[in-house]
Design a protein around this motif. Structure first.
Motif, PDB file in Angstrom:
ATOM      1  N   LYS A 291       4.017   9.233   0.761  1.00 59.18           N
ATOM      2  CA  LYS A 291       4.564   9.421   2.266  1.00 59.18           C
ATOM      3  C   LYS A 291       5.006   8.208   2.897  1.00 59.18           C
ATOM      4  CE  LYS A 291       4.876  14.008   2.234  1.00 59.18           C
ATOM      5  NZ  LYS A 291       6.241  14.725   2.195  1.00 59.18           N
ATOM      6  N   ALA A 292       4.500   7.352   2.740  1.00 59.73           N
ATOM      7  CA  ALA A 292       4.443   5.985   3.360  1.00 59.73           C
ATOM      8  C   ALA A 292       4.148   4.667   2.410  1.00 59.73           C
ATOM      9  CB  ALA A 292       3.758   5.819   4.613  1.00 59.73           C
ATOM     10  N   ARG A 293       4.924   3.578   2.787  1.00 55.82           N
ATOM     11  CA  ARG A 293       4.505   2.370   2.116  1.00 55.82           C
ATOM     12  C   ARG A 293       4.261   1.148   3.039  1.00 55.82           C
ATOM     13  NH1 ARG A 293       7.647   0.487  -2.763  1.00 55.82           N
ATOM     14  NH2 ARG A 293       9.356   0.991  -1.529  1.00 55.82           N
ATOM     15  N   PHE A 294       3.359   0.224   3.099  1.00 55.28           N
ATOM     16  CA  PHE A 294       3.424  -0.566   4.154  1.00 55.28           C
ATOM     17  C   PHE A 294       2.545  -1.884   3.299  1.00 55.28           C
ATOM     18  CE2 PHE A 294      -0.281   1.863   4.430  1.00 55.28           C
ATOM     19  CZ  PHE A 294      -1.385   1.110   4.975  1.00 55.28           C
TER      20      PHE A 294
ATOM     21  N   ALA B  14      -1.999   3.934 -10.962  1.00 60.80           N
ATOM     22  CA  ALA B  14      -2.671   4.689  -9.945  1.00 60.80           C
ATOM     23  C   ALA B  14      -1.682   5.862  -9.335  1.00 60.80           C
ATOM     24  CB  ALA B  14      -3.595   3.909  -8.828  1.00 60.80           C
ATOM     25  N   VAL B  15      -0.564   5.377  -8.833  1.00 59.50           N
ATOM     26  CA  VAL B  15       0.331   6.364  -8.319  1.00 59.50           C
ATOM     27  C   VAL B  15       0.948   7.382  -8.998  1.00 59.50           C
ATOM     28  CG1 VAL B  15       2.690   6.272  -7.285  1.00 59.50           C
ATOM     29  CG2 VAL B  15       1.219   4.298  -6.619  1.00 59.50           C
ATOM     30  N   ALA B  16       1.141   7.048 -10.162  1.00 63.51           N
ATOM     31  CA  ALA B  16       1.659   8.003 -11.247  1.00 63.51           C
ATOM     32  C   ALA B  16       0.447   9.070 -11.574  1.00 63.51           C
ATOM     33  CB  ALA B  16       1.972   7.487 -12.614  1.00 63.51           C
ATOM     34  N   PHE B  17      -0.870   8.499 -11.425  1.00 64.85           N
ATOM     35  CA  PHE B  17      -1.957   9.618 -11.678  1.00 64.85           C
ATOM     36  C   PHE B  17      -1.844  10.393 -10.568  1.00 64.85           C
ATOM     37  CE2 PHE B  17      -6.324  10.399 -10.453  1.00 64.85           C
ATOM     38  CZ  PHE B  17      -6.805  11.499 -11.432  1.00 64.85           C
ATOM     39  N   TYR B  18      -1.854   9.744  -9.195  1.00 69.74           N
ATOM     40  CA  TYR B  18      -1.947  10.701  -8.069  1.00 69.74           C
ATOM     41  C   TYR B  18      -0.879  11.701  -8.051  1.00 69.74           C
ATOM     42  CZ  TYR B  18      -5.937   7.811  -6.264  1.00 69.74           C
ATOM     43  OH  TYR B  18      -7.136   6.988  -6.402  1.00 69.74           O
ATOM     44  N   ARG B  19       0.359  11.283  -8.424  1.00 74.45           N
ATOM     45  CA  ARG B  19       1.403  12.064  -8.263  1.00 74.45           C
ATOM     46  C   ARG B  19       1.130  13.397  -9.177  1.00 74.45           C
ATOM     47  NH1 ARG B  19       7.132   9.414  -7.365  1.00 74.45           N
ATOM     48  NH2 ARG B  19       7.640  11.259  -6.891  1.00 74.45           N
TER      49      ARG B  19
ATOM     50  N   VAL C 106       0.766  -1.396   0.034  1.00 74.76           N
ATOM     51  CA  VAL C 106      -0.184   0.020  -0.046  1.00 74.76           C
ATOM     52  C   VAL C 106       0.988   1.367   0.106  1.00 74.76           C
ATOM     53  CG1 VAL C 106      -2.005   1.390   1.257  1.00 74.76           C
ATOM     54  CG2 VAL C 106      -1.629  -1.190   1.298  1.00 74.76           C
ATOM     55  N   THR C 107       0.608   2.196  -0.764  1.00 74.40           N
ATOM     56  CA  THR C 107       1.350   3.373  -0.789  1.00 74.40           C
ATOM     57  C   THR C 107       0.394   4.422  -0.548  1.00 74.40           C
ATOM     58  OG1 THR C 107       2.501   2.593  -2.650  1.00 74.40           O
ATOM     59  CG2 THR C 107       2.526   5.018  -2.451  1.00 74.40           C
ATOM     60  N   ALA C 108       0.618   5.216   0.612  1.00 75.35           N
ATOM     61  CA  ALA C 108      -0.019   6.556   0.805  1.00 75.35           C
ATOM     62  C   ALA C 108       0.570   7.685   0.399  1.00 75.35           C
ATOM     63  CB  ALA C 108      -0.390   6.528   2.701  1.00 75.35           C
ATOM     64  N   LEU C 109      -0.324   8.620  -0.191  1.00 74.14           N
ATOM     65  CA  LEU C 109       0.153   9.795  -0.648  1.00 74.14           C
ATOM     66  C   LEU C 109      -0.691  10.964  -0.111  1.00 74.14           C
ATOM     67  CD1 LEU C 109      -0.542   7.739  -3.115  1.00 74.14           C
ATOM     68  CD2 LEU C 109       0.963   9.139  -4.198  1.00 74.14           C
TER      69      LEU C 109
ATOM     70  N   GLU D 190      -5.767  20.863   6.428  1.00 73.53           N
ATOM     71  CA  GLU D 190      -4.239  21.107   6.482  1.00 73.53           C
ATOM     72  C   GLU D 190      -3.639  19.811   5.837  1.00 73.53           C
ATOM     73  OE1 GLU D 190      -3.119  21.168  10.487  1.00 73.53           O
ATOM     74  OE2 GLU D 190      -4.024  23.386  10.776  1.00 73.53           O
ATOM     75  N   ARG D 191      -4.422  18.964   5.366  1.00 65.67           N
ATOM     76  CA  ARG D 191      -3.935  17.626   4.835  1.00 65.67           C
ATOM     77  C   ARG D 191      -5.000  16.966   4.198  1.00 65.67           C
ATOM     78  NH1 ARG D 191      -3.018  12.113   6.964  1.00 65.67           N
ATOM     79  NH2 ARG D 191      -1.363  11.244   5.767  1.00 65.67           N
ATOM     80  N   VAL D 192      -4.605  16.754   2.747  1.00 67.92           N
ATOM     81  CA  VAL D 192      -5.621  15.825   2.057  1.00 67.92           C
ATOM     82  C   VAL D 192      -4.814  14.601   1.596  1.00 67.92           C
ATOM     83  CG1 VAL D 192      -7.090  15.483  -0.340  1.00 67.92           C
ATOM     84  CG2 VAL D 192      -6.989  17.569   1.079  1.00 67.92           C
ATOM     85  N   TRP D 193      -5.257  13.372   1.777  1.00 66.64           N
ATOM     86  CA  TRP D 193      -4.561  12.308   1.496  1.00 66.64           C
ATOM     87  C   TRP D 193      -5.451  11.133   0.894  1.00 66.64           C
ATOM     88  CZ3 TRP D 193      -4.534   7.253   3.952  1.00 66.64           C
ATOM     89  CH2 TRP D 193      -5.322   6.933   5.232  1.00 66.64           C
ATOM     90  N   VAL D 194      -4.716  10.329   0.263  1.00 64.82           N
ATOM     91  CA  VAL D 194      -5.170   9.017  -0.491  1.00 64.82           C
ATOM     92  C   VAL D 194      -4.375   7.867  -0.283  1.00 64.82           C
ATOM     93  CG1 VAL D 194      -4.326   9.800  -2.607  1.00 64.82           C
ATOM     94  CG2 VAL D 194      -6.389   8.397  -2.691  1.00 64.82           C
ATOM     95  N   HIS D 195      -4.767   6.712  -0.665  1.00 66.10           N
ATOM     96  CA  HIS D 195      -3.899   5.382  -0.755  1.00 66.10           C
ATOM     97  C   HIS D 195      -4.202   4.581  -1.922  1.00 66.10           C
ATOM     98  CE1 HIS D 195      -6.658   3.343   1.680  1.00 66.10           C
ATOM     99  NE2 HIS D 195      -6.028   2.059   1.244  1.00 66.10           N
ATOM    100  N   THR D 196      -3.156   3.979  -2.403  1.00 66.85           N
ATOM    101  CA  THR D 196      -3.720   2.802  -3.418  1.00 66.85           C
ATOM    102  C   THR D 196      -2.737   1.630  -3.162  1.00 66.85           C
ATOM    103  OG1 THR D 196      -3.756   2.450  -5.872  1.00 66.85           O
ATOM    104  CG2 THR D 196      -1.842   3.687  -4.986  1.00 66.85           C
TER     105      THR D 196
END
Length: 212
Positions: A183-186, A171-176, A28-31, A157-163
């Protein structure tokens, strides 16, 4: 697929890690973003898109699940399918959760946006997607712009999403490209929703179902 909390800081050692039969593992990648991007702040003409967003304020659980499955079944979205009606409706009817259906000119529901403001100072884009036939048309950029226009409100102050690695590999390239930064992977390990009877066995063809 979505989670309701920020990722933990724990890390796995290098090497192989066993996954039990009937389970799946996903990276999982959190952005996140800490301020709205310029394209959201500016008011500018946009291409004509034959879609509308409709706020679902009192959506029944089964209606929600129907659209959720149509969008997420190919990617093995499962978390909301595992909830009983009362638990699901407690989330989607919460005043701090905004749920939108995306409809086309024929008034057919082809997409979903869910914004979660239940954590003070933050907005999670909890679910974001289109049915398979509506992908690849540039609609994702249109929907993300509207998501961020609604997410960035006073006090946020923060908007976040994960894929994750079960989702569309773009998906990651789209969000970037929309202004999010990883910010994190797990690693998440969970019961395969096909083995659990939540989704048909022929879903998620890229991820074989192994039960024994």
């Amino acid at each position: 697929m979505a989670i309701s909390h920020d990722p933990a800081n724990a890390s796995l050692a290098h090497g192989f890690h066993a996954v039990a039969p009937g389970d799946l593992a996903a990276v999982v990648t959190a952005l996140e973003m800490r301020e709205p991007p310029e394209y959201v702040r500016r008011l500018q003409p946009e291409p004509d898109v034959p879609l509308q967003m409709v706020r679902w304020t009192d959506c029944e659980a089964e209606r929600y699940r129907l659209l959720y499955r149509r969008i997420g079944a190919p990617w093995l979205w499962w978390s909301r399918l595992a909830l009983e009606d009362a638990a699901l409706e407690a989330i989607i009817h919460d005043p701090a959760v905004e749920l939108y259906a995306v409809i086309d000119r024929a008034r057919v529901e082809i997409g979903m946006l869910e914004l979660d403001f239940r954590t003070e100072g933050a907005c999670e884009i909890a679910f974001f997607g289109f049915v398979p036939k509506a992908t690849g048309n540039g609609f994702g950029k249109w929907l993300m712009r509207r998501a961020l226009q609604r997410a960035w409100r006073d006090g946020i102050e923060r908007v976040w999403v994960h894929t994750c690695t079960l989702d569309d590999p773009r998906a990651v390239a789209f969000y970037r490209a929309q202004g999010f930064e990883p910010k994190a992977r797990f690693v998440e390990v969970f019961r395969d929703p096909r083995a659990a009877g939540l989704l048909p066995a022929d879903m998620g063809a890229l991820h074989p179902l192994i039960v024994d």
